[in-house]
Structures are given as structure tokens and as C-alpha cells.
Write an enzyme that holds these catalytic residues in place. Structure first.
Site, PDB file in Angstrom:
ATOM      1  N   GLU A 120       0.826  -1.206   0.000  1.00  0.00           N
ATOM      2  CA  GLU A 120       0.000   0.000   0.000  1.00  0.00           C
ATOM      3  C   GLU A 120       0.863   1.262   0.000  1.00  0.00           C
ATOM      4  OE1 GLU A 120      -2.832   0.224   3.222  1.00  0.00           O
ATOM      5  OE2 GLU A 120      -3.807   2.005   2.395  1.00  0.00           O
ATOM      6  N   ALA A 123       1.533   6.512   3.812  1.00  0.00           N
ATOM      7  CA  ALA A 123       1.268   7.881   4.270  1.00  0.00           C
ATOM      8  C   ALA A 123       2.242   8.280   5.379  1.00  0.00           C
ATOM      9  CB  ALA A 123      -0.172   8.005   4.746  1.00  0.00           C
ATOM     10  N   ASP A 212      -4.295 -15.169  -6.349  1.00  0.00           N
ATOM     11  CA  ASP A 212      -4.500 -16.242  -7.328  1.00  0.00           C
ATOM     12  C   ASP A 212      -5.993 -16.336  -7.660  1.00  0.00           C
ATOM     13  OD1 ASP A 212      -5.841 -18.340  -5.690  1.00  0.00           O
ATOM     14  OD2 ASP A 212      -3.935 -18.370  -4.604  1.00  0.00           O
ATOM     15  N   HIS A 218     -13.228 -16.204  -4.745  1.00  0.00           N
ATOM     16  CA  HIS A 218     -13.833 -16.111  -3.412  1.00  0.00           C
ATOM     17  C   HIS A 218     -14.158 -14.642  -3.089  1.00  0.00           C
ATOM     18  CE1 HIS A 218     -14.705 -17.178   0.712  1.00  0.00           C
ATOM     19  NE2 HIS A 218     -13.781 -16.376   1.175  1.00  0.00           N
ATOM     20  N   ARG A 223     -17.928 -10.013  -2.846  1.00  0.00           N
ATOM     21  CA  ARG A 223     -17.957  -8.555  -3.036  1.00  0.00           C
ATOM     22  C   ARG A 223     -18.673  -8.107  -4.300  1.00  0.00           C
ATOM     23  NH1 ARG A 223     -17.120  -7.049   2.133  1.00  0.00           N
ATOM     24  NH2 ARG A 223     -15.252  -8.035   2.977  1.00  0.00           N
TER      25      ARG A 223
END
Ligand SMILES: Cc1cc2nc3c(=O)[nH]c(=O)nc-3n(C[C@H](O)[C@H](O)[C@H](O)COP(=O)(O)OP(=O)(O)OC[C@H]3O[C@@H](n4cnc5c(N)ncnc54)[C@H](O)[C@@H]3O)c2cc1C
Length: 301
Positions: A120, A123, A212, A218, A223
Site C-alpha cells: 500500500e 502515508a 491467485d 472467493h 464482493r
């Protein structure tokens, strides 16, 4: 601004320098490589790299028999068989690496999917951009009265205007203070790793996300589902389009058995059998709770 000029320049440079390769290439995926697809007001997804295709799934499944890939027809049948029987490891032979720009509150939901590799934007080292997710009017919904995790009707009129004012005003004020706190002018700026705690959860972050295909399916099943929060669902839906082009046979099986399929409990199967014999089964005689029965009715229509 979804993409910075620097990011766009990086993409253009990569696109203008194609490399010959002996690796398996998924034709449908090549057009997506490096292309950024806008999501929400400032977000995007783009494919950075991928490995494998439908054939790689079949190759892995057949490795114990020493057979190479067969005709597309057979490959599709094999992939459907693997998906139907939860034979998951061949799907793990395919991987995808995405660059995603997303609001922090969406990232918090996303990161719960632990079976991926993540880097990520920091910050602590870098300054976050002044970019906040502000929902479109139709997404500015009231709390659902029937679902604690859901939305009801869209807010309208003064109510909607007041909420938008709060969202925009609070974000701007927090960012102003963030900038002021890290200001280097007087050499007394607060550390970036501390100043960032003043930023709201609708600020955008970015990450590289590698996963993967088995674990991606999944993620997508949960989602891209209608019950997922809209703000993460739109990312999942955009990824679905890419995956459909990358591994069309595997995605077809996923749509059929996972997204469109359903799991029935032994009680539910018993009810279906009784119904097929002509019995009028009700929630009271089904042995299921009210919630289960509601979901069961949703499945059988
Ligand atoms: C609609 C919705 C509502 C949700 N609401 C909430 C909520 O209110 N609060 C909340 O905290 N979360 C919530 N979640 C998050 C949810 O509980 C899961 O954390 C998230 O969906 C990730 O799923 P996962 O663990 O299966 O995925 P992954 O982390 O990708 O794991 C995939 C699979 O690998 C296996 N696995 C991975 N790690 C381990 C481990 N350490 N030990 C054993 N097996 C492992 C499991 O079989 C798991 O299913 C919600 C999710 C959804 C979709």
C-alpha cells in the site's frame, strides 16, 4: 483525478515497448494490461501483470496423468467439473496483479481478504492527495430499517444537501489541517505518520494487490454480490469484466456454480423433495427458521 500524469506516462511507456515472450498469453487479457478503469469518483483498477490462462488450469489438473492440454471443448468440461467439485488448487495456478485506487473505508473491507499479497501507498513517507469519495446523489441513501448492514431509499432535498455539505466540508477542513500540520515552512511540521490520523476514511489510498484465481473468485463471490456494499461492489464488478476476458471458461463456470448457484441445507433439500411430491410445505412445517425460509424462498422463487 483517477490517474496522475506520472502514472499515465508510465503506462504509455510500457505500452509502447511490447516484449516478445514464450509465456502463455491470454489474448483477452492483453487489451486490459496497464489500462486503468475508473471506479467511483477518483478510483480505478488496472492490471499490472498476470500469469496463466484457462489452459494452465487444465494443465495443472491433468499433471498427474502426464497429458498436455486438450481441445477447448474438453478443457471447458474439465474446468466446469473442477469448479463443481470444489477442486480448487488448479485455479491457484493463475495469478493477477492489480493496481487499485480506493477510499480507505473500502480498503478496510478489502484487506479482510487475507489470501492476497499487498503493497500500500505509505502515508508515513508520502503526502496523501486531496481526494475524497463523495457519493453520487442516488447513493446517498438512508439507513435501511430492515437490514442493519444495508441502505434504504435515497435521501432527497434539504436532507441530501445537508449531508453532502457535511461530507465535503469536513473532508476539506480535515485536509486543510493535515496540510498545515505537515507544513515544512517553519521546520516544525508534524510527522506525516501522525498528521494522517486527522484524515477521514473517505480519502483515497492505493495499493498493488496480487491474488491467485481461486482466492480472487472467493473475493468476487462475496464482493460482487448484491449484498456487498455498493462502494466495494463496483470495484468487484469491474474486476469481473477483466476476469471474464482473461479466463473465459473458468469465469463461465464461476458465474454458473458460484455467482448464480446456491447451496441448499439438508432441510432445504428435504423441502424441495416434499414439494416435488405435491406436498404444500410452509415455514412452520419446513423445520427452518424464518430467516432461512426467506432465503430458501428467494432461491426457489
Ligand atoms: C457482506 C459482508 C459483511 C461482512 N461483515 C463483517 C462484519 O460485520 N465484521 C467483520 O469483522 N467482518 C465482516 N465481513 C468480513 C468477512 O467476515 C471476512 O473477513 C471477509 O469476507 C474475508 O473472507 P475470508 O476470510 O473467507 O477471505 P480470505 O481471508 O481471503 O480467506 C479465504 C479462505 O482462506 C481460509 N483462511 C484464510 N486465513 C485463514 C486463517 N487464518 N485460518 C483459517 N483459515 C483461513 C478460510 O477458509 C477463508 O475462507 C463481511 C463480509 C461480507 C462479504
Amino acid at each position: 483525478m483517477p490517474m496522475t500524469p506520472e502514472q499515465q506516462a508510465e503506462i504509455d511507456a510500457l505500452r509502447s515497448n511490447p516484449q516478445p515472450t514464450l509465456r502463455a498469453v491470454a489474448e483477452g487479457m492483453e487489451k486490459h494490461l496497464y489500462t486503468a478503469y475508473d471506479v467511483l469518483d477518483h478510483g480505478f483498477i488496472r492490471v499490472i501483470d498476470y500469469m496463466g490462462d484457462d489452459a494452465a488450469i487444465c494443465q495443472a489438473a491433468r499433471v498427474s496423468y502426464g497429458k498436455g492440454t486438450k481441445s477447448v471443448q474438453n478443457d471447458e468440461g474439465l474446468i466446469r467439473y473442477l469448479m463443481r467439485h470444489w477442486h480448487s488448487t488448479p485455479f491457484e495456478m493463475c495469478e493477477i496483479k492489480l493496481h487499485v485506487k480506493l477510499p480507505v473505508f473500502v480498503a478496510r473491507q478489502w484487506i479482510r481478504h487475507r489470501t492476497a499479497n499487498v503493497n500500500e501507498y505509505s502515508a508515513r513517507y508520502s503526502i496523501l492527495d486531496r481526494e475524497f469519495y463523495i457519493p453520487q446523489a442516488e447513493q446517498l441513501a438512508a439507513q435501511s430499517v430492515i437490514n442493519n448492514q444495508g441502505r434504504g431509499e435515497a435521501l432527497t432535498g434539504e436532507e441530501a444537501a445537508r449531508v453532502l455539505e457535511y461530507l465535503k466540508g469536513d473532508a476539506a477542513r480535515c485536509y486543510d489541517h493535515y496540510e498545515e500540520m505537515i507544513s515544512q515552512d517553519d521546520q516544525q511540521g508534524l510527522a506525516r505518520e501522525l498528521a494522517r490520523m486527522n484524515l477521514p476514511a473517505n480519502i483515497y489510498t492505493q495499493w498493488y494487490w496480487k491474488v491467485d484465481l481461486h482466492n480472487l473468485f472467493h473475493f468476487l463471490r462475496l464482493r460482487a454480490d448484491a449484498h456487498a456494499q455498493y462502494e466495494i461492489r463496483v470495484y468487484a464488478e469491474e474486476i469481473c469484466k477483466v476476469v471474464a476476458d482473461w479466463v473465459p471458461a473458468a469465469y463461465g463456470a464461476f458465474e454458473d456454480y458460484r455467482m448464480g448457484g446456491a447451496t441448499l441445507s439438508s432441510k432445504a433439500i428435504d423441502c424441495v423433495r416434499r414439494m416435488l411430491k405435491g406436498e404444500e410445505v410452509t415455514q412452520e412445517t419446513s423445520g427452518m427458521s424464518k430467516g432461512e425460509w426467506r432465503e430458501f424462498e428467494g432461491i426457489i422463487g
